[in-house]
Design an enzyme around this catalytic site. Structure first.
Site, short mmCIF file in Angstrom:
data_model
loop_
_atom_site.label_atom_id
_atom_site.label_comp_id
_atom_site.label_asym_id
_atom_site.label_seq_id
_atom_site.Cartn_x
_atom_site.Cartn_y
_atom_site.Cartn_z
N ARG A 85 -0.38 -2.18 -6.86
CA ARG A 85 -0.54 -3.29 -5.91
C ARG A 85 -1.45 -4.36 -6.51
O ARG A 85 -1.17 -5.56 -6.40
CB ARG A 85 -1.11 -2.76 -4.59
CG ARG A 85 -1.43 -3.78 -3.53
CD ARG A 85 -1.77 -3.04 -2.24
NE ARG A 85 -2.68 -3.77 -1.37
CZ ARG A 85 -2.30 -4.64 -0.43
NH1 ARG A 85 -1.03 -4.92 -0.26
NH2 ARG A 85 -3.20 -5.23 0.34
N TYR A 111 -9.17 -11.53 -7.26
CA TYR A 111 -8.20 -11.68 -8.34
C TYR A 111 -8.44 -12.92 -9.18
O TYR A 111 -7.96 -13.01 -10.31
CB TYR A 111 -6.77 -11.68 -7.77
CG TYR A 111 -6.43 -10.37 -7.12
CD1 TYR A 111 -6.18 -9.23 -7.88
CD2 TYR A 111 -6.40 -10.25 -5.73
CE1 TYR A 111 -5.91 -8.02 -7.28
CE2 TYR A 111 -6.11 -9.04 -5.13
CZ TYR A 111 -5.88 -7.93 -5.90
OH TYR A 111 -5.61 -6.72 -5.30
N LYS A 141 -2.46 -3.22 7.86
CA LYS A 141 -3.72 -2.90 8.54
C LYS A 141 -3.89 -3.78 9.77
O LYS A 141 -3.55 -4.96 9.75
CB LYS A 141 -4.90 -3.10 7.59
CG LYS A 141 -5.03 -2.04 6.51
CD LYS A 141 -6.28 -2.25 5.70
CE LYS A 141 -6.50 -1.14 4.70
NZ LYS A 141 -7.73 -1.33 3.90
N HIS A 179 -4.00 -9.58 3.55
CA HIS A 179 -5.46 -9.65 3.68
C HIS A 179 -5.82 -10.58 4.84
O HIS A 179 -5.33 -11.71 4.91
CB HIS A 179 -6.10 -10.20 2.40
CG HIS A 179 -6.04 -9.26 1.26
ND1 HIS A 179 -6.20 -9.66 -0.06
CD2 HIS A 179 -5.84 -7.91 1.21
CE1 HIS A 179 -6.10 -8.61 -0.86
NE2 HIS A 179 -5.89 -7.54 -0.11
N ARG A 203 0.87 -1.17 0.00
CA ARG A 203 0.00 0.00 0.00
C ARG A 203 0.91 1.22 0.00
O ARG A 203 2.02 1.17 0.54
CB ARG A 203 -0.90 0.00 1.24
CG ARG A 203 -1.81 -1.22 1.35
CD ARG A 203 -2.59 -1.21 2.65
NE ARG A 203 -3.51 -2.34 2.76
CZ ARG A 203 -3.21 -3.50 3.34
NH1 ARG A 203 -2.02 -3.67 3.89
NH2 ARG A 203 -4.09 -4.47 3.40
N HIS A 255 -2.26 2.24 -5.82
CA HIS A 255 -2.96 1.03 -5.37
C HIS A 255 -3.18 0.06 -6.53
O HIS A 255 -3.25 -1.15 -6.34
CB HIS A 255 -4.30 1.38 -4.72
CG HIS A 255 -4.81 0.32 -3.81
ND1 HIS A 255 -4.24 0.03 -2.58
CD2 HIS A 255 -5.83 -0.57 -3.95
CE1 HIS A 255 -4.89 -0.96 -2.01
NE2 HIS A 255 -5.85 -1.35 -2.82
#
Length: 304
Positions: A243, A275, A170, A266, A146, A240
């Site tokens: 990414r 994806y 995150k 994630h 990110r 992004h």
């Protein structure tokens, strides 16, 4: 308890105990501020006066005024806020019947490998500032970071000798990402030959600009936009989306979805599964172009 006091306490708890990302906290704070303004207009200032009917009315306003994504996030903020108060103070939760649907996830926009090569080729690697900018984009694409993770990368998170980076993403979730050889070359050259010339005071940040200062998301976004213009590529490409490109190219190369999930940081595999739609589309296009039976036109009912 006053609603404003409860909101302030909840937002504080997000930043101190739950480890939410700063952007999520800002969004929740904004959503709950609007929620509070709506309640004030109804002359409701006490948490215990909020009813399911009042929340239903506000949800109707959200659905009319905002996009599906923004509305879903606001509903989530409200539900989490009331759940927090229920758990801590045993207040009744008036949001229990609120359902949150984000709708269909949008397919990620990504660059082809050729477009990435074109983008990286616009930099003059003989110029220190150009080399610096090139290294930033190589790091975002090569590691799938990110943009905020790139800007906040610390020197002690980067092991150039062993070829890996520890990233705190995150929710304060740490992940270890191997550095590809091309990216490693640029990071090495920048760190050992350019960064020492720019240091004005001690800094533990890996990326500092020519004035020895921290770089921010806005700098990377503007720099990328200028590079896209030079490369004659779509200005819709963002950091992004680099990414997204990283994840898509890993999948195309045969990487396992669980591995990609870990590399991207994630928490839920369903976030990574988007994806697979990209890969399915690519496989379908390849089939239609390649298989002799895929596009047989003009056949009569007997197949002749």
């Amino acid at each position: 308890m006053k609603i404003e006091q409860a909101i302030n306490e909840y937002i504080h708890s997000l930043s101190t105990s739950e480890g939410k990302a700063s952007n999520t906290i800002k969004a929740y704070s904004r959503d709950l501020r609007f929620y509070n303004e709506f309640l004030k207009d109804k002359n409701i200032t006490d948490i215990r006066k909020i009813t399911p009917l009042i929340i239903d009315e506000y949800i109707g306003i959200l659905n009319e005024k905002y996009s599906q994504t923004s509305s879903a996030r606001a509903k989530t903020a409200i539900k989490n806020f009331h759940r927090y108060l229920n758990m801590k103070y045993d207040y009744k939760d008036p949001s229990m019947n609120v359902s949150v649907s984000k709708g269909n996830k949008r397919l990620p926009i990504y660059c082809t490998k050729e477009e990435v090569d074109r983008l990286m080729s616009v930099f003059d690697d003989g110029d220190h500032n150009d080399f610096f900018n090139h290294t930033i984009l190589e790091t975002i694409y090569g590691l799938g970071l990110r943009v905020s993770e790139c800007c906040n990368l610390k020197t002690n998170q980067v092991n150039l000798d062993e070829g890996f980076v520890k990233v705190l993403g995150k929710g304060s979730k740490e992940r270890i990402i191997p550095i590809p050889e091309t990216t490693k070359h640029y990071m090495n050259e920048y760190f050992h030959n350019i960064r020492p010339l720019w240091i004005t005071k001690s800094s533990n940040l890996f990326f500092i600009n020519k004035n020895g200062r921290k770089i921010y998301n806005e700098y990377v976004e503007k720099m990328l936009k200028n590079a896209l213009i030079k490369a004659d590529l779509s200005e819709d490409i963002t950091p992004h989306k680099l990414r997204h490109s990283y994840a898509t190219h890993l999948l195309e190369g045969g990487a396992d979805l669980r591995v990609i999930q870990e590399l991207l940081g994630h928490s839920d595999i369903s976030t990574t599964e988007i994806y697979t739609h990209v890969e399915s589309k690519r496989l379908k296009n390849t089939y239609l172009k390649s298989h002799p039976l895929a596009n047989m036109k003009g056949l009569d009912k007997h197949g002749k």
